[in-house]
Design a protein around this motif. Structure first.
Motif, PDB file in Angstrom:
ATOM      1  N   GLY A  12       3.887   6.897   6.218  1.00 34.79           N
ATOM      2  CA  GLY A  12       4.553   5.683   5.727  1.00 34.79           C
ATOM      3  C   GLY A  12       3.635   4.490   5.608  1.00 34.79           C
ATOM      4  N   LEU A  13       2.372   4.753   5.305  1.00 34.51           N
ATOM      5  CA  LEU A  13       1.432   3.654   5.096  1.00 34.51           C
ATOM      6  C   LEU A  13       1.867   2.796   3.912  1.00 34.51           C
ATOM      7  CD1 LEU A  13      -1.641   5.842   5.756  1.00 34.51           C
ATOM      8  CD2 LEU A  13      -1.122   3.769   7.032  1.00 34.51           C
ATOM      9  N   GLU A  14       1.499   1.536   3.954  1.00 31.32           N
ATOM     10  CA  GLU A  14       1.924   0.569   2.946  1.00 31.32           C
ATOM     11  C   GLU A  14       1.555   0.979   1.520  1.00 31.32           C
ATOM     12  OE1 GLU A  14       2.012  -4.221   2.990  1.00 31.32           O
ATOM     13  OE2 GLU A  14       0.041  -3.305   3.296  1.00 31.32           O
ATOM     14  N   SER A  15       0.455   1.703   1.349  1.00 29.03           N
ATOM     15  CA  SER A  15       0.052   2.121   0.003  1.00 29.03           C
ATOM     16  C   SER A  15       1.051   3.088  -0.629  1.00 29.03           C
ATOM     17  CB  SER A  15      -1.354   2.732   0.012  1.00 29.03           C
ATOM     18  OG  SER A  15      -1.394   3.912   0.776  1.00 29.03           O
ATOM     19  N   LEU A  16       1.905   3.678   0.171  1.00 30.64           N
ATOM     20  CA  LEU A  16       2.996   4.485  -0.383  1.00 30.64           C
ATOM     21  C   LEU A  16       3.851   3.617  -1.298  1.00 30.64           C
ATOM     22  CD1 LEU A  16       4.863   7.018  -0.523  1.00 30.64           C
ATOM     23  CD2 LEU A  16       5.964   6.141   1.553  1.00 30.64           C
ATOM     24  N   TYR A  17       4.159   2.415  -0.841  1.00 30.50           N
ATOM     25  CA  TYR A  17       5.014   1.497  -1.611  1.00 30.50           C
ATOM     26  C   TYR A  17       4.222   0.735  -2.679  1.00 30.50           C
ATOM     27  CZ  TYR A  17       8.386  -2.168  -2.700  1.00 30.50           C
ATOM     28  OH  TYR A  17       9.244  -3.009  -3.359  1.00 30.50           O
ATOM     29  N   THR A  18       3.031   0.261  -2.336  1.00 29.37           N
ATOM     30  CA  THR A  18       2.295  -0.619  -3.255  1.00 29.37           C
ATOM     31  C   THR A  18       1.511   0.138  -4.317  1.00 29.37           C
ATOM     32  OG1 THR A  18       0.390  -0.703  -1.752  1.00 29.37           O
ATOM     33  CG2 THR A  18       2.073  -2.445  -1.520  1.00 29.37           C
ATOM     34  N   VAL A  19       1.130   1.393  -4.045  1.00 23.83           N
ATOM     35  CA  VAL A  19       0.314   2.166  -4.985  1.00 23.83           C
ATOM     36  C   VAL A  19       1.065   3.395  -5.501  1.00 23.83           C
ATOM     37  CG1 VAL A  19      -1.827   3.489  -5.273  1.00 23.83           C
ATOM     38  CG2 VAL A  19      -1.836   1.377  -3.915  1.00 23.83           C
ATOM     39  N   ALA A  20       1.460   4.286  -4.589  1.00 32.04           N
ATOM     40  CA  ALA A  20       2.043   5.568  -5.001  1.00 32.04           C
ATOM     41  C   ALA A  20       3.375   5.407  -5.726  1.00 32.04           C
ATOM     42  CB  ALA A  20       2.217   6.473  -3.783  1.00 32.04           C
ATOM     43  N   PHE A  21       4.265   4.631  -5.181  1.00 32.57           N
ATOM     44  CA  PHE A  21       5.601   4.468  -5.765  1.00 32.57           C
ATOM     45  C   PHE A  21       5.540   4.000  -7.222  1.00 32.57           C
ATOM     46  CE2 PHE A  21       9.592   1.664  -5.759  1.00 32.57           C
ATOM     47  CZ  PHE A  21      10.429   2.684  -6.185  1.00 32.57           C
ATOM     48  N   PRO A  22       4.830   2.907  -7.537  1.00 30.01           N
ATOM     49  CA  PRO A  22       4.796   2.490  -8.945  1.00 30.01           C
ATOM     50  C   PRO A  22       4.093   3.501  -9.856  1.00 30.01           C
ATOM     51  CG  PRO A  22       3.553   0.945  -7.569  1.00 30.01           C
ATOM     52  CD  PRO A  22       4.185   1.925  -6.658  1.00 30.01           C
ATOM     53  N   LEU A  23       3.036   4.154  -9.367  1.00 32.39           N
ATOM     54  CA  LEU A  23       2.334   5.135 -10.199  1.00 32.39           C
ATOM     55  C   LEU A  23       3.196   6.368 -10.459  1.00 32.39           C
ATOM     56  CD1 LEU A  23      -1.343   4.996  -8.865  1.00 32.39           C
ATOM     57  CD2 LEU A  23      -0.456   4.162 -11.057  1.00 32.39           C
ATOM     58  N   LEU A  24       3.857   6.849  -9.422  1.00 37.42           N
ATOM     59  CA  LEU A  24       4.747   8.010  -9.605  1.00 37.42           C
ATOM     60  C   LEU A  24       5.844   7.681 -10.611  1.00 37.42           C
ATOM     61  CD1 LEU A  24       5.003   9.131  -5.888  1.00 37.42           C
ATOM     62  CD2 LEU A  24       4.037  10.504  -7.752  1.00 37.42           C
ATOM     63  N   ARG A  25       6.432   6.516 -10.463  1.00 43.59           N
ATOM     64  CA  ARG A  25       7.506   6.089 -11.376  1.00 43.59           C
ATOM     65  C   ARG A  25       6.969   5.990 -12.811  1.00 43.59           C
ATOM     66  NH1 ARG A  25      10.702   1.241  -9.194  1.00 43.59           N
ATOM     67  NH2 ARG A  25       8.601   0.428  -9.122  1.00 43.59           N
ATOM     68  N   ALA A  26       5.787   5.422 -12.986  1.00 44.43           N
ATOM     69  CA  ALA A  26       5.194   5.266 -14.321  1.00 44.43           C
ATOM     70  C   ALA A  26       4.893   6.617 -14.973  1.00 44.43           C
ATOM     71  CB  ALA A  26       3.918   4.426 -14.235  1.00 44.43           C
ATOM     72  N   HIS A  27       4.562   7.605 -14.174  1.00 42.47           N
ATOM     73  CA  HIS A  27       4.231   8.935 -14.693  1.00 42.47           C
ATOM     74  C   HIS A  27       5.439   9.872 -14.711  1.00 42.47           C
ATOM     75  CE1 HIS A  27      -0.155   8.656 -15.239  1.00 42.47           C
ATOM     76  NE2 HIS A  27      -0.078   7.736 -14.292  1.00 42.47           N
ATOM     77  N   GLY A  28       6.604   9.375 -14.305  1.00 42.14           N
ATOM     78  CA  GLY A  28       7.797  10.218 -14.288  1.00 42.14           C
ATOM     79  C   GLY A  28       7.714  11.339 -13.261  1.00 42.14           C
TER      80      GLY A  28
END
Length: 162
Positions: free
Chosen positions: A96-112
């Motif tokens: 649950g590191l912060e990069s999950l929310y700030t990096v991974a979440f938006p990138l995953l969403r952008a790539h579907g």
């Protein structure tokens, strides 16, 4: 600095040995290696950087991989209750590191794409980690399947010292 490097080497010893002894499947070590139809690769991340993760997601996308929507989907496949399309993969994020929310979440969403996050409740809200609000937002979006890692993150060999 050396203590941190030593700890990282100790923590990742199994992965390092696996790479050196070529115990990983061919697709991990070379581009274009075929997968069996029943294989579901699981990629485990902790802290992630934007450029590297985006390149990895783009690689999956360009090579026809499909991310599983949840850990439950993976479990159903393992139990023989659900078959999955070829080139399915499970992306997981530990702790649950912060990069999950700030990096991974938006990138995953952008790539579907989607992923499962295995969160340590003891860490929620601490500096450098996700908050309850962020975890709720990610989970409700359907992009991140939030699951429990452990209540406390301890090294069994050094319990109860750490």
């Amino acid at each position: 600095m050396l203590t941190a490097v030593g700890e990282a080497l100790r923590k990742n010893r199994g992965d390092i040995q696996g790479l050196l002894l070529r115990r990983y499947p061919d697709f991990v070590l070379s581009d274009g290696a075929p997968l069996l139809d029943t294989d579901i690769p699981v990629f485990v991340f902790h802290a992630v950087g934007r450029e590297r993760l985006e390149a990895q997601l783009r690689h999956l996308e360009e090579n026809g991989y499909r991310t599983l929507r949840s850990a439950d989907e993976f479990l159903a496949h393992l139990n023989g209750q659900q078959s999955l399309p070829p080139r399915s993969v499970l992306l997981t994020f530990d702790d649950g590191l912060e990069s999950l929310y700030t990096v991974a979440f938006p990138l995953l969403r952008a790539h579907g794409m989607a992923a499962a996050a295995f969160i340590v409740p003891e860490f929620i809200g601490l500096p450098g980690f996700c908050t309850w609000k962020q975890l709720r937002e990610m989970h409700e979006s359907g992009v991140i399947d939030v699951q429990s890692h452990t209540l406390f993150h301890r090294y069994a060999t050094r319990w109860p010292a750490i």
